[in-house]
Design an enzyme around this catalytic site. Structure first.
Site, PDB file in Angstrom:
ATOM      1  N   HIS A   1      26.595  46.264  44.164  1.00  0.00           N
ATOM      2  CA  HIS A   1      27.766  46.420  43.301  1.00  0.00           C
ATOM      3  C   HIS A   1      28.687  47.502  43.834  1.00  0.00           C
ATOM      4  O   HIS A   1      28.223  48.488  44.420  1.00  0.00           O
ATOM      5  CB  HIS A   1      27.342  46.795  41.877  1.00  0.00           C
ATOM      6  CG  HIS A   1      27.185  45.626  40.971  1.00  0.00           C
ATOM      7  ND1 HIS A   1      27.834  45.536  39.761  1.00  0.00           N
ATOM      8  CD2 HIS A   1      26.466  44.494  41.091  1.00  0.00           C
ATOM      9  CE1 HIS A   1      27.505  44.397  39.168  1.00  0.00           C
ATOM     10  NE2 HIS A   1      26.673  43.748  39.958  1.00  0.00           N
TER      11      HIS A   1
ATOM     12  N   GLU B   1      31.614  38.864  41.012  1.00  0.00           N
ATOM     13  CA  GLU B   1      32.278  39.202  39.759  1.00  0.00           C
ATOM     14  C   GLU B   1      33.578  39.937  40.066  1.00  0.00           C
ATOM     15  O   GLU B   1      33.653  40.714  41.022  1.00  0.00           O
ATOM     16  CB  GLU B   1      31.398  40.111  38.893  1.00  0.00           C
ATOM     17  CG  GLU B   1      30.043  39.556  38.532  1.00  0.00           C
ATOM     18  CD  GLU B   1      28.969  39.974  39.520  1.00  0.00           C
ATOM     19  OE1 GLU B   1      27.878  39.369  39.491  1.00  0.00           O
ATOM     20  OE2 GLU B   1      29.239  40.892  40.333  1.00  0.00           O
TER      21      GLU B   1
END
Length: 317
Positions: A38, A106
């Site tokens: 991430h 995402e």
């Protein structure tokens, strides 16, 4: 038999904590590792965002376990040619014990360079093209590519693993799972949903399947429910919401939609061994070959002691 691994969260723990957890996981009897990739955590409470490629290099020096990314998005934030180099180096450092888990990502992570967030169909196209570039570069030699989404010019990897890095593809719905069967060397999922595994196998997927889950181990069940509710409410978000919100603050706003009473349905909270065994066994029963569990509670030492002495032996018994 299903094998059980530990899930390292780059969103919740510092790099040094991740290395410590990897050592503890191996000592406790876990057989492999997952690690998230991430740029941002899901919310500020989680509080970390380590660069996974730096952590992987360090992991290669502290554990002998296989390691998979779960998962990297190779479509926007980092160009596939650079990820071909990163994954080749990770595999060399880990003596071939590295699996590259990928997905369509995402907006939370991929919007940071100002690129538009494409619709899901376009992201599927980008993922397939990106995987093709990475595989070509892992074969060695000079690569030139002019595709719909990417360009590569006179690129060659000189540090190559003995064998091409396996690429597993994540899928949360039927279309993504069918894509994983077609283009992946394996499949990654996060739900104990046997129908997705059936879709993967029915669409021709023959590779290993990996499933990940989270628990909040601790002596005080109610305190662990509170902790899980504060740290990981995003696991309860429906549909495509987690893929489309761009900022941790947006996830914090959306978390108000989740009720605390829903948390025990998402995570095993507290010290009940049977509850933890049941949660992980549901993934094995769904058909996953590999099941990974993340401790989201603060008592990491207690988690590994309990899993070493009780949970893992019960799963394997």
């Amino acid at each position: 038999m299903t094998s059980y691994g530990y899930f390292l969260s780059c969103e919740q723990y510092s790099p040094r904590e991740l290395l410590d957890q990897a050592r503890r996981a191996e000592d406790a009897g876990f057989e492999r590792l997952w690690i998230s990739d991430h740029f941002h955590p899901w919310n500020d409470a989680q509080g970390q965002s380590a660069f996974v490629w730096g952590v992987l290099g360090a992991l290669s020096q502290v554990t002998s376990l296989p390691v998979s990314t779960a998962v990297t998005s190779p479509i926007i934030r980092i160009h596939p040619a650079i990820l071909a180099q990163a994954t080749a180096t990770a595999s060399v450092l880990l003596d071939g014990r590295f699996v590259f888990g990928v997905g369509t990502g995402e907006a939370l992570n991929d919007h940071v360079l100002g690129d538009p967030w494409p619709p899901i169909g376009e992201r599927f196209e980008m993922l397939e093209e990106a995987i093709g570039i990475i595989r070509r570069m892992h074969e060695g030699g000079v690569v030139n590519h002019r595709g719909k989404h990417y360009r590569v010019t006179d690129a060659r990897l000189y540090t190559l693993p003995e064998h091409p890095v396996p690429i597993y593809v994540s899928g949360f719905g039927e279309q993504a799972t069918e894509l994983a069967a077609r283009i992946g060397d394996g499949y990654c999922g996060v739900a104990p949903d046997a129908s997705l595994l059936e879709t993967y196998r029915g669409a021709g997927g023959r590779g290993p399947t990996q499933g990940g889950t989270k628990v909040c181990w601790g002596d005080d069940r109610e305190a662990m429910i509170d902790h899980a509710y504060r740290m990981w409410p995003n696991d309860g978000f429906p549909g495509q919401l987690a893929q489309t919100l761009p900022r941790p603050s947006d996830f914090e706003d959306a978390a108000q939609l989740l009720q605390r009473d829903a948390v025990p349905g998402l995570f095993s909270c507290g010290p009940d061994v049977d509850e933890h065994v049941s949660q992980l066994r549901s993934y094995a029963d769904a058909g996953y070959d590999e099941v990974y569990v993340q401790q989201i509670g603060p008592d990491v030492e207690g988690f590994f002691a309990a899993y070493a002495k009780e949970v893992l032996p019960a799963l394997r018994g």
